[in-house]
Design an enzyme around this catalytic site. Structure first.
Site, PDB file in Angstrom:
ATOM      1  N   GLN A  58      46.653  15.973  54.539  1.00  0.00           N
ATOM      2  CA  GLN A  58      46.381  14.520  54.298  1.00  0.00           C
ATOM      3  C   GLN A  58      46.698  13.669  55.352  1.00  0.00           C
ATOM      4  O   GLN A  58      47.583  13.819  56.107  1.00  0.00           O
ATOM      5  CB  GLN A  58      47.443  14.161  52.970  1.00  0.00           C
ATOM      6  CG  GLN A  58      47.166  12.746  52.073  1.00  0.00           C
ATOM      7  CD  GLN A  58      48.425  12.679  51.315  1.00  0.00           C
ATOM      8  OE1 GLN A  58      49.190  12.213  51.247  1.00  0.00           O
ATOM      9  NE2 GLN A  58      47.833  13.043  50.078  1.00  0.00           N
ATOM     10  N   HIS A  61      49.963  18.645  52.492  1.00  0.00           N
ATOM     11  CA  HIS A  61      49.950  18.210  50.901  1.00  0.00           C
ATOM     12  C   HIS A  61      50.345  19.350  49.945  1.00  0.00           C
ATOM     13  O   HIS A  61      51.294  19.290  49.206  1.00  0.00           O
ATOM     14  CB  HIS A  61      48.670  17.798  50.332  1.00  0.00           C
ATOM     15  CG  HIS A  61      48.715  17.280  48.837  1.00  0.00           C
ATOM     16  ND1 HIS A  61      47.939  16.842  48.254  1.00  0.00           N
ATOM     17  CD2 HIS A  61      49.828  17.348  47.875  1.00  0.00           C
ATOM     18  CE1 HIS A  61      48.138  16.338  46.981  1.00  0.00           C
ATOM     19  NE2 HIS A  61      49.172  16.878  46.658  1.00  0.00           N
ATOM     20  N   HIS A  92      58.131  20.403  43.407  1.00  0.00           N
ATOM     21  CA  HIS A  92      56.803  20.562  42.563  1.00  0.00           C
ATOM     22  C   HIS A  92      56.135  21.514  43.278  1.00  0.00           C
ATOM     23  O   HIS A  92      55.298  22.393  42.327  1.00  0.00           O
ATOM     24  CB  HIS A  92      56.286  19.186  42.591  1.00  0.00           C
ATOM     25  CG  HIS A  92      54.876  18.844  41.981  1.00  0.00           C
ATOM     26  ND1 HIS A  92      54.562  19.072  40.630  1.00  0.00           N
ATOM     27  CD2 HIS A  92      53.747  19.000  42.629  1.00  0.00           C
ATOM     28  CE1 HIS A  92      53.454  19.111  40.623  1.00  0.00           C
ATOM     29  NE2 HIS A  92      52.845  19.034  41.563  1.00  0.00           N
ATOM     30  N   GLU A  93      55.574  21.427  44.545  1.00  0.00           N
ATOM     31  CA  GLU A  93      54.857  22.357  45.101  1.00  0.00           C
ATOM     32  C   GLU A  93      55.109  23.833  44.714  1.00  0.00           C
ATOM     33  O   GLU A  93      54.360  24.451  44.353  1.00  0.00           O
ATOM     34  CB  GLU A  93      54.667  21.910  46.621  1.00  0.00           C
ATOM     35  CG  GLU A  93      53.745  20.744  46.707  1.00  0.00           C
ATOM     36  CD  GLU A  93      52.532  20.589  46.377  1.00  0.00           C
ATOM     37  OE1 GLU A  93      51.674  21.502  46.530  1.00  0.00           O
ATOM     38  OE2 GLU A  93      52.086  19.515  45.548  1.00  0.00           O
ATOM     39  N   HIS A 143      52.650  25.964  42.537  1.00  0.00           N
ATOM     40  CA  HIS A 143      51.984  26.525  43.299  1.00  0.00           C
ATOM     41  C   HIS A 143      52.454  27.672  44.140  1.00  0.00           C
ATOM     42  O   HIS A 143      51.961  28.884  44.276  1.00  0.00           O
ATOM     43  CB  HIS A 143      51.069  25.734  44.392  1.00  0.00           C
ATOM     44  CG  HIS A 143      50.295  24.517  43.860  1.00  0.00           C
ATOM     45  ND1 HIS A 143      49.333  24.829  43.116  1.00  0.00           N
ATOM     46  CD2 HIS A 143      50.774  23.279  43.865  1.00  0.00           C
ATOM     47  CE1 HIS A 143      48.788  23.544  42.722  1.00  0.00           C
ATOM     48  NE2 HIS A 143      49.662  22.714  43.251  1.00  0.00           N
TER      49      HIS A 143
END
Length: 230
Positions: free
Chosen positions: A32, A59, A119-120, A124
């Site tokens: 990003q 990101h 979160h990542e 993911h």
């Protein structure tokens, strides 16, 4: 009967989780541009009140399917593959400085980079087939090896509040440098002009090697876009 049920569940659940964690075709390594994040209508906040370097930031490193799966709803990527494996920052403590430089947050709602990494990883990373350290190390190493800021500068495209650039030229520069054609995503500044926001590079399942992109994402770009200074 119940002891046998739980015994079998204990054997099969780890296998199911392991399968889910490797059931994908490639990664999107997503970077990003901070100037475009901050120049959008929502604005931005600097971590620790210190302005980051004018460099693309990671990101995420996202496992993806080459073809979307027909399910309800339709899935184009696996996510949340192991709720029992939350981020443990002690496992990536040696990467913290590198992560803060290259994978920070500009969000004003949540200024804690650890929350972003958590979160990542949870959404993911748990589907990547890697452990926590290997996942974050892979994302950092790929960014260092294929530095988008340097690639665009070498192609004559520097951040500017006056110039615009052809989206095709941005794609061509990244393709020539990496051997893989990226997807380019744009957002809008306060003047409703399209600007370079995110670049999606396709990476093999090893998390290291650029590969031919099995699928491309919608760009929301115009033919010419801003690449704003930061």
């Amino acid at each position: 009967m119940k002891p046998l049920y739980w015994y079998l569940a204990g054997l099969l659940l780890p296998l199911a989780l392991a399968g889910a964690a490797t059931d994908f075709d490639f990664f999107f390594h997503v970077q990003q541009w901070p100037g475009s994040y901050c120049d959008a209508r929502g604005g931005c906040c600097f971590p620790r009140n210190q302005k980051p370097a004018a460099d693309f930031a990671i990101h995420g490193l996202w496992p993806y399917y080459a073809d979307c799966r027909r399910s309800r709803p339709t899935q184009c990527w696996p996510d949340y593959c192991n709720a029992t494996d939350p981020l443990n920052t002690s496992l990536i403590s040696d990467l913290e400085d590198d992560l803060l430089r290259n994978w920070g947050t500009l969000s004003c709602r949540d200024r804690n980079a650890t929350d972003l990494w958590g979160h990542e990883w949870g959404r993911h990373g748990t589907c990547s087939g890697m452990d926590q350290h290997a996942y974050f190390r892979a994302a950092l190493d790929f960014k260092a090896k294929f530095n988008l800021t340097r690639i665009l500068l070498d192609a004559g495209m520097e951040p500017s509040n006056r110039k615009t650039y052809d989206v095709s030229s941005i794609r061509d520069a990244v393709t020539e440098a990496t051997g893989s054609a990226p997807s380019v995503e744009c957002n809008r500044n306060e003047r409703d002009e399209a600007q370079l926001y995110q670049v999606y590079q396709c990476v093999g399942r090893d998390g290291k090697t650029p590969v031919h992109c099995p699928r491309h994402l919608e760009s929301r770009c115009t033919e010419k876009v801003r690449f704003p200074a930061f």
